[in-house]
Design a protein around this motif. Structure first.
Motif, PDB file in Angstrom:
ATOM      1  N   GLN A 206       9.354  -0.762  -2.867  1.00  0.00           N
ATOM      2  CA  GLN A 206       8.729   0.473  -3.033  1.00  0.00           C
ATOM      3  C   GLN A 206       7.669   0.979  -2.531  1.00  0.00           C
ATOM      4  N   VAL A 207       7.035   0.338  -2.410  1.00  0.00           N
ATOM      5  CA  VAL A 207       5.464   0.047  -2.380  1.00  0.00           C
ATOM      6  C   VAL A 207       5.695   0.201  -0.106  1.00  0.00           C
ATOM      7  N   MET A 208       5.875  -1.110  -0.146  1.00  0.00           N
ATOM      8  CA  MET A 208       6.071  -1.171   1.228  1.00  0.00           C
ATOM      9  C   MET A 208       7.080  -0.516   1.464  1.00  0.00           C
ATOM     10  N   HIS A 209       8.239   0.039   1.546  1.00  0.00           N
ATOM     11  CA  HIS A 209       8.398   1.289   1.706  1.00  0.00           C
ATOM     12  C   HIS A 209       7.768   2.521   1.831  1.00  0.00           C
ATOM     13  N   TYR A 210       7.306   2.895   1.709  1.00  0.00           N
ATOM     14  CA  TYR A 210       6.356   4.498   1.397  1.00  0.00           C
ATOM     15  C   TYR A 210       5.117   4.071   2.189  1.00  0.00           C
ATOM     16  N   THR A 211       5.105   2.769   2.141  1.00  0.00           N
ATOM     17  CA  THR A 211       3.657   2.418   3.151  1.00  0.00           C
ATOM     18  C   THR A 211       4.163   2.827   5.098  1.00  0.00           C
ATOM     19  N   PHE A 212       4.203   4.423   5.097  1.00  0.00           N
ATOM     20  CA  PHE A 212       4.226   4.505   6.796  1.00  0.00           C
ATOM     21  C   PHE A 212       4.183   2.726   7.283  1.00  0.00           C
ATOM     22  N   PRO A 213       3.291   2.590   7.247  1.00  0.00           N
ATOM     23  CA  PRO A 213       3.078   1.820   9.109  1.00  0.00           C
ATOM     24  C   PRO A 213       4.059   0.450   8.368  1.00  0.00           C
TER      25      PRO A 213
ATOM     26  N   SER B 250       5.255 -11.952  17.889  1.00  0.00           N
ATOM     27  CA  SER B 250       5.777 -12.646  18.952  1.00  0.00           C
ATOM     28  C   SER B 250       4.908 -12.689  19.582  1.00  0.00           C
ATOM     29  N   PHE B 251       3.788 -13.054  19.696  1.00  0.00           N
ATOM     30  CA  PHE B 251       2.468 -13.686  20.410  1.00  0.00           C
ATOM     31  C   PHE B 251       3.278 -14.384  21.581  1.00  0.00           C
ATOM     32  N   PRO B 252       2.780 -13.840  22.981  1.00  0.00           N
ATOM     33  CA  PRO B 252       1.893 -12.747  23.104  1.00  0.00           C
ATOM     34  C   PRO B 252       2.290 -11.726  23.544  1.00  0.00           C
ATOM     35  N   HIS B 253       3.208 -11.413  23.052  1.00  0.00           N
ATOM     36  CA  HIS B 253       3.973 -10.096  23.285  1.00  0.00           C
ATOM     37  C   HIS B 253       4.056  -9.372  22.490  1.00  0.00           C
ATOM     38  N   ASN B 254       2.680  -9.333  21.221  1.00  0.00           N
ATOM     39  CA  ASN B 254       2.812  -8.129  20.653  1.00  0.00           C
ATOM     40  C   ASN B 254       2.640  -6.496  20.600  1.00  0.00           C
ATOM     41  N   PRO B 255       2.669  -6.108  19.812  1.00  0.00           N
ATOM     42  CA  PRO B 255       2.375  -4.725  20.897  1.00  0.00           C
ATOM     43  C   PRO B 255       1.268  -4.030  19.984  1.00  0.00           C
ATOM     44  N   CYS B 256      -0.041  -3.681  20.726  1.00  0.00           N
ATOM     45  CA  CYS B 256      -1.124  -2.799  20.451  1.00  0.00           C
ATOM     46  C   CYS B 256      -0.896  -1.691  19.561  1.00  0.00           C
ATOM     47  N   LEU B 257      -1.208  -1.366  18.539  1.00  0.00           N
ATOM     48  CA  LEU B 257      -1.351  -0.940  17.205  1.00  0.00           C
ATOM     49  C   LEU B 257      -1.890   0.149  17.174  1.00  0.00           C
ATOM     50  N   ILE B 258      -2.811  -0.099  17.579  1.00  0.00           N
ATOM     51  CA  ILE B 258      -4.234   0.894  17.364  1.00  0.00           C
ATOM     52  C   ILE B 258      -5.151   0.689  18.066  1.00  0.00           C
ATOM     53  N   HIS B 259      -6.102   1.220  19.075  1.00  0.00           N
ATOM     54  CA  HIS B 259      -6.106   0.817  20.006  1.00  0.00           C
ATOM     55  C   HIS B 259      -8.276   1.549  20.362  1.00  0.00           C
TER      56      HIS B 259
ATOM     57  N   TYR C  44      -2.131  -0.432  -3.118  1.00  0.00           N
ATOM     58  CA  TYR C  44      -2.095   0.307  -1.426  1.00  0.00           C
ATOM     59  C   TYR C  44      -2.694   1.067  -1.062  1.00  0.00           C
ATOM     60  N   PHE C  45      -4.106   1.008   0.208  1.00  0.00           N
ATOM     61  CA  PHE C  45      -4.582   1.953   0.396  1.00  0.00           C
ATOM     62  C   PHE C  45      -4.308   2.090   2.094  1.00  0.00           C
ATOM     63  N   GLU C  46      -4.967   3.661   2.076  1.00  0.00           N
ATOM     64  CA  GLU C  46      -4.641   4.073   3.983  1.00  0.00           C
ATOM     65  C   GLU C  46      -5.621   4.216   4.386  1.00  0.00           C
ATOM     66  N   ARG C  47      -6.235   3.981   5.256  1.00  0.00           N
ATOM     67  CA  ARG C  47      -7.962   4.345   5.950  1.00  0.00           C
ATOM     68  C   ARG C  47      -7.465   5.291   6.413  1.00  0.00           C
ATOM     69  N   VAL C  48      -8.759   6.301   6.664  1.00  0.00           N
ATOM     70  CA  VAL C  48      -8.073   8.089   6.564  1.00  0.00           C
ATOM     71  C   VAL C  48      -8.571   8.397   7.925  1.00  0.00           C
ATOM     72  N   ASP C  49      -9.399   7.552   8.869  1.00  0.00           N
ATOM     73  CA  ASP C  49      -9.332   7.996  10.233  1.00  0.00           C
ATOM     74  C   ASP C  49      -8.998   7.364  11.354  1.00  0.00           C
ATOM     75  N   VAL C  50      -8.128   6.432  11.141  1.00  0.00           N
ATOM     76  CA  VAL C  50      -7.010   5.664  11.321  1.00  0.00           C
ATOM     77  C   VAL C  50      -5.517   6.300  11.483  1.00  0.00           C
ATOM     78  N   ARG C  51      -5.584   6.510  10.421  1.00  0.00           N
ATOM     79  CA  ARG C  51      -3.939   7.239  10.565  1.00  0.00           C
ATOM     80  C   ARG C  51      -3.460   7.437  12.099  1.00  0.00           C
ATOM     81  N   GLU C  52      -3.722   8.250  12.153  1.00  0.00           N
ATOM     82  CA  GLU C  52      -3.315   9.484  12.954  1.00  0.00           C
ATOM     83  C   GLU C  52      -3.555   8.454  14.555  1.00  0.00           C
ATOM     84  N   ARG C  53      -4.553   7.627  14.627  1.00  0.00           N
ATOM     85  CA  ARG C  53      -4.809   6.687  15.889  1.00  0.00           C
ATOM     86  C   ARG C  53      -3.623   5.749  16.161  1.00  0.00           C
ATOM     87  N   LEU C  54      -3.023   5.321  15.110  1.00  0.00           N
ATOM     88  CA  LEU C  54      -1.938   4.475  15.176  1.00  0.00           C
ATOM     89  C   LEU C  54      -0.801   4.821  16.503  1.00  0.00           C
ATOM     90  N   ASP C  55      -0.278   3.653  16.986  1.00  0.00           N
ATOM     91  CA  ASP C  55      -0.051   4.094  18.322  1.00  0.00           C
ATOM     92  C   ASP C  55       1.678   3.254  18.205  1.00  0.00           C
TER      93      ASP C  55
END
Length: 1118
Positions: free
Chosen positions: A492-499, A591-600, A818-829
């Motif tokens: 349940q914790v993993m499911h409701y941790t949106f990222p 899937s290195f080296p094809h991992n997507p970049c989630l945060i720039h 589990y904590f989510e960083r507030v200033d990065v939440r909207e920057r996750l790609d």
């Protein structure tokens, strides 16, 4: 005997199917190998061919932990710890010792002291000296910790304890040895094995590295007289077992879990007898050495016993070098006496045979309850009354306290509660009253909604359990009657941790090559919980994968067998599983080296460097470990990557030290930096001295998601979490500051608390886990107390934020945050993550069967132009096999209660085209490969036989479960309409949720709501379609096609306006069929009675059954 060993054919006769060999012991006087099974049975195997003979249970249904065979006895102990017993070699029990308290037994000594004293240990913790001849206790002494291994030397009793110490005790008193040293810390995290020979003893065990238990890559050697260490024996593969080689007291047999064997002389390291590698595909679970050292035995997890021998190939292969005593076989039961049946034969001559020994119902004291009380004890007097009690003429008086007034002579009513748990009991009470009954808090300490809940089973099975009674929210709970369901809270914790949810859902759209993948299973569960919308779900596939991976990596402590003792610390268990899970998610999603970049990063220098694993990008703390020598001040840096932060609580080293900061933000920051000191040799100044180590990480590089293990393991740590009058310890958000070069950064980052796993501990020390989650979909909804929800397995309740963050007493123990960083939440790609399953999987032939017979293949894969569109009709049916038998408790009054239902697994699924020119032609007909042990193929109901699910034996299309699941997932996502009979149970066991609007179930189409009986597919096919199906066994293609034709017939009846008439006629025919079957039963009973009494010729009774014969031959079951 030669100086080297060679392997011979293994013994594979212990089990009919793969089960671990948990204990082994060679018989010293006969050609017998005693073996222990995982179900608590000791089995005698004779000669190297492994002829099965005597077998007997040791108590409890858990594995046999230890076996010791002597000249005229076999002693054994089970993992359940119910007691130690001694058996004759014919299987007769001589004596059985069990503790008289609530403790259990953990170990006993392989040898005796002065030939008649046996040592045992309990969880009390206590050491018990027993008379080896009678099993009576001689002396009981308290121990400092629980002993896991016991060994007698010539003058000392050695005990390996759970705290990693080996202590020397006086073998006469079981007290610590007074002369000389009596203790040594052998392994910091526990001793795995202990052996002694002469003046030396040897140990293997675990140490802690980076917060994990790690096997020490050596065998430690100690002098028994001084308890001082001697040069160890290196063994890089990680020793799991050690044995003394008889007649070579300085030689050891060291074995790893992977099957590497080393026979080494510890007195001369240059004289290595040799290394050997066992041919096993699993791990080693037990070892043994014969009395003269000529044979070595190794049991593995698949039930095979591998043998190595040092005797010449032309010599007779005897375990001990001689024939010894003759083999003792079990006594054959006497044949029942013949009875000449006449009219005057009394009925009391039939039944129990004549006996001259005590009946089984004449229990010995060893089998009575440990408390010795056969009736319920009287209720205890409340302590408030006892504290004010006064005595007068032997009569006690006390005033009734205010808090107990109004509660006298009140008996709780439980029948109403039981009625409300089942759908078949609905209507007897209204939902409002049941709701109040289920969550109303009593005077007990733990509130009702936090208490452990269990699924109850009526005569209609688990489908009749009213899960909606416990959950009236749009967020689904998880069922508990499956093994390893303690992970529900973590799911349940993993499911409701949106990222993390986005990553898991994306991973299931990729071509993952792993058969057992936790990230795939997490993605499947996330999709199921999303789609279910409050309907209960089951994480059976995830829990099964946890067990398989934990067992393959020898992390047995993560497996929940469902029978753990009261003292299980689920908080520690879930935190260990947390690390295990995150490590696997990081590895499986990489899937290195094809991992997507989630945060720039805004000032990232190298934008072309490969990204880390997605889970590492979210949870990874990429810090530098700065290590400083306190002598020469030399500084070196070491890269340090971790995914989980273990909280470290402050303590005052001396009274003069200032009091440390005890607020949550300060403790979390200190745990993140993790400053510590240790001693080692400096490479710069070449001196052995103290080192200081601390992490260095800027605030800007802190992860988007912070995973924290609370690590509350004692009362002092728990006191910090408890609420006080001024404030709470935990707050909705916390500011965390990084540190660079030993200086705190001026600005920090804010983390918001999103979820917690909490252990609920009752006064009786029973514990379980719940999840407290801030649900993203619930934020901003005005009709809720808050966005916080309690997930107590299948009980889901909305709670206030104050209640979520509160820790009012010790019954609520934090485990994971589990904590989510507030200033990065909207920057996750998430744009680089795939989000659609490739529908072309429906056009691929995915068989892994080696010997598939093309002549019996009935399905045709879909062509590209046939790929389904929304509304496409498909017919489906599934068959299952049993992986675990049903556990039922039988009471003395003749009633029974299902404790745990049988665990079923998908074995075959068939999906047919529902319309078009190829209507009724299957495009999926997959048998499902499983690596688990199948206990029952249910051939009569499934049509599955032995070998059908084996890649080397199956003649059918055999496909991994995960691939079949993806095919069904594509059909659901593309909006297909599923037609079948009894689909709700099938989808539930498959662990997939199909929206109700996409399901057409013929069991509901042909059903009158004013009747209770639902009609079987076989009966409907006979009456509506005039076809006979399921005559021998079930066939999923035949069943799916029949369901499709029933659906078409339903539409035909509706168009003609005769469906209601047909349905009434169908039920009338069914009622007549039931009546005929009833009278047929009476006629058959008369037939048997006529034959038994001899009053009439049997043909007279037979003629009376002829009227029922057409119904019996042609009418199927309802």
């Amino acid at each position: 005997m030669s100086t080297s060993y060679h392997m011979i054919e293994p013994i594979t006769t212990l089990h009919d199917y793969a089960q671990p060999v948990t204990a082994l012991s060679f018989d010293p006087v006969s050609d017998t190998l005693w073996s222990g099974t995982s179900v608590g049975t000791v089995v005698a195997l004779h000669t190297i061919q492994g002829l099965r003979a005597v077998s007997f249970p040791v108590g409890g249904a858990l594995p046999v932990k230890q076996i010791v065979a002597g000249d005229n006895y076999v002693r054994a102990l089970g993992a359940a710890g119910e007691g130690i017993g001694s058996w004759a070699k014919g299987g007769m029990n001589k004596w059985f010792f069990r503790c008289r308290s609530t403790s259990t037994l953990t170990a006993f000594s392989n040898n005796t002291y002065t030939s008649n004293v046996l040592a045992a240990s309990t969880t009390a913790p206590e050491l018990v000296l027993l008379n080896a001849m009678t099993g009576n206790p001689i002396r009981v002494a308290t121990s400092s910790s629980v002993a896991t291994h016991l060994q007698f030397s010539h003058s000392t009793l050695l005990a390996a304890l759970t705290d990693g110490h080996v202590r020397a005790y006086d073998p006469r008193t079981a007290l610590l040895r007074e002369n000389g040293e009596n203790s040594v810390l052998a392994h910091s995290s526990g001793v795995q094995d202990l052996q002694t020979s002469g003046n030396y003893f040897y140990t293997i065990g675990w140490s802690i590295r980076r917060g994990h238990d790690f096997p020490d890559p050596l065998v430690k050697v100690y002098d028994l007289r001084t308890m001082r260490p001697l040069p160890p024996v290196p063994f890089q593969d990680g020793p799991a077992f050690i044995d003394i080689l008889p007649k070579h007291s300085s030689s050891l047999v060291v074995t790893s879990a992977q099957g590497l064997v080393n026979v080494v002389d510890v007195s001369d390291y240059s004289n290595i007898s040799g290394f050997y590698q066992l041919e096993t595909t699993s791990y080693i679970s037990s070892t043994a050495v014969s009395s003269n050292g000529s044979f070595l035995a190794f049991g593995d997890a698949l039930g095979a016993i591998h043998l190595m021998t040092a005797i010449a190939e032309d010599a007779e292969p005897l375990f001990n070098g001689f024939e010894g005593q003759p083999i003792e076989w079990a006594d054959a039961p006497e044949a029942p006496p013949d009875i000449n049946w006449t009219e005057s034969t009394p009925l009391n001559s039939i039944g129990m045979p004549h006996y001259n020994t005590l009946l089984l119902s004449s229990w010995t004291p060893q089998f009575l309850p440990r408390s010795g009380i056969l009736s319920p004890p009287p209720p205890k007097i409340p302590p408030q009354v006892l504290s004010t009690m006064k005595m007068n003429d032997n009569i006690a008086y006390a005033a009734l306290p205010k808090e107990l007034r109004g509660r006298r002579n009140r008996v709780p009513v439980t029948t109403a509660k039981d009625q409300g748990r089942f759908r078949s009991g609905k209507g007897k009470r209204d939902d409002l009253e049941l709701e109040a009954l289920s969550i109303d808090d009593s005077v007990e300490e733990v509130p009702r909604i936090y208490r452990k809940v269990e699924i109850e089973y009526s005569k209609f099975g688990v489908e009749d359990f009213d899960f909606g009674f416990y959950n009236k929210t749009p967020y689904s709970g998880l069922e508990t009657h499956i093994l390893n369901s303690y992970t529900n809270s973590m799911l349940q914790v993993m499911h409701y941790t949106f990222p993390i949810r986005r990553l898991a859902k994306s991973h299931i759209t990729t071509n993952c090559p792993r058969e057992h993948c936790l990230l795939c299973e997490l993605g499947f569960v996330a999709r199921m919980l999303e789609d279910a919308g409050g309907t209960n779900c089951q994480g059976g596939n995830f829990c099964k994968t946890v067990g398989v991976l934990a067992q393959s990596q020898n992390q047995i402590e993560l497996i929940d067998y469902g029978r753990e003792p009261t003292e299980v610390d689920y908080a520690h268990m879930i935190q260990s599983f947390h690390r295990f899970l995150v490590d696997h998610l990081s590895l499986e999603g990489n899937s290195f080296p094809h991992n997507p970049c989630l945060i720039h990063q805004p000032f990232q220098e190298d934008t072309h460097s490969p990204a880390a694993a997605p889970i590492t990008q979210l949870l990874g703390i990429d810090a530098k470990n700065v290590i400083t020598c306190m002598s020469c001040k030399a500084v070196r840096e070491k890269e340090n990557m971790t995914h989980v932060v273990d909280m470290v609580y402050p303590r005052r080293l001396t009274p003069s030290d200032p009091p440390p900061a005890t607020d949550f933000a300060s403790i979390l920051g200190a745990s993140l930096i993790r400053q510590m000191t240790y001693k080692a040799t400096c490479q710069t100044c070449k001196q052995f001295g103290a080192f200081s180590s601390r992490r260095s990480i800027p605030s800007s590089e802190l992860p988007p998601v912070l995973a924290v293990n609370a690590s509350v393991y004692n009362e002092d740590n728990m006191k910090l979490w408890l609420d006080n009058r001024q404030s709470r310890f935990l707050s909705p958000s916390v500011e965390v500051r990084g540190e660079v070069d030993g200086v705190d950064e001026a600005t920090g980052v804010v983390y918001e608390l999103r979820a917690m796993v909490v252990q609920i501990m009752t006064k009786e020390r029973h514990s379980h886990l719940v999840a407290i989650v801030k649900v993203p979909e619930a934020e901003g909804r005005p009709n809720l107390k808050s966005a916080w929800f309690l997930f107590n397995d299948f009980v889901v309740r909305n709670i206030s934020e104050e209640e979520a963050l509160s820790f009012p007493s010790t019954w609520k123990v934090p485990a994971i945050l589990y904590f989510e960083r507030v200033d990065v939440r909207e920057r996750l790609d998430y744009s680089g993550l795939p989000d659609q399953l490739n529908p072309s999987i429906l056009s691929l032939d995915t068989s892994i069967s080696v010997n598939r017979d093309e002549n019996i293949i009935q399905h045709e894969c879909l062509r590209f132009e046939e790929l389904p569109k929304p509304g496409t009709l498909v017919a489906i049916d599934a068959e299952f096999v049993s992986m675990q038998q049903e556990e039922t408790e039988y009471r003395s009054d003749g009633t029974n209660r299902v404790i745990r239902p049988a665990r079923l697994s998908l074995a075959r699924v068939s999906v047919l085209r529902g319309d078009g020119p190829k209507e009724g032609v299957p495009f999926i007909d997959d048998h499902i490969h499983t690596s688990e042990v199948i206990v029952d193929y249910l051939t009569e109901f499934s049509g599955i036989k032995f070998g059908d699910l084996d890649p080397h034996l199956s003649r059918y299309t055999l496909t991994p479960l995960k691939l079949v699941y993806k095919k069904l997932r594509v059909l659901v996502d593309r909006g297909c309409i599923f037609i079948g009979h009894g689909l709700s149970k099938d989808f539930r066991i498959i662990n997939i949720f199909v929206p109700p609007e996409q399901v057409i179930d013929t069991v509901d189409l042909y059903f009158l709501h004013n009747r209770q009986r639902r009609l079987s597919l076989r009966f409907l096919s006979w009456f509506v379609l005039h076809e006979h199906i399921q005559t021998d066994t079930h066939d999923s293609i035949e069943d799916a096609r029949s369901a499709l034709r029933l659906y078409k017939a339903y539409h035909d009846f509706e168009e003609r306006g005769v469906f209601d008439e047909k349905l009434e006629e169908l039920y009338r025919e069914g009622k007549q069929y039931v009546s005929v079957c009833y009278y047929s039963f009476l006629f058959r009973t008369m037939l048997i009675g006529h034959v038994r009494t001899g009053n009439h010729h049997p043909s007279q009774a037979y003629d009376q059954t002829q009227h029922a014969r057409p119904f019996l031959l042609h009418r199927p079951r309802l």
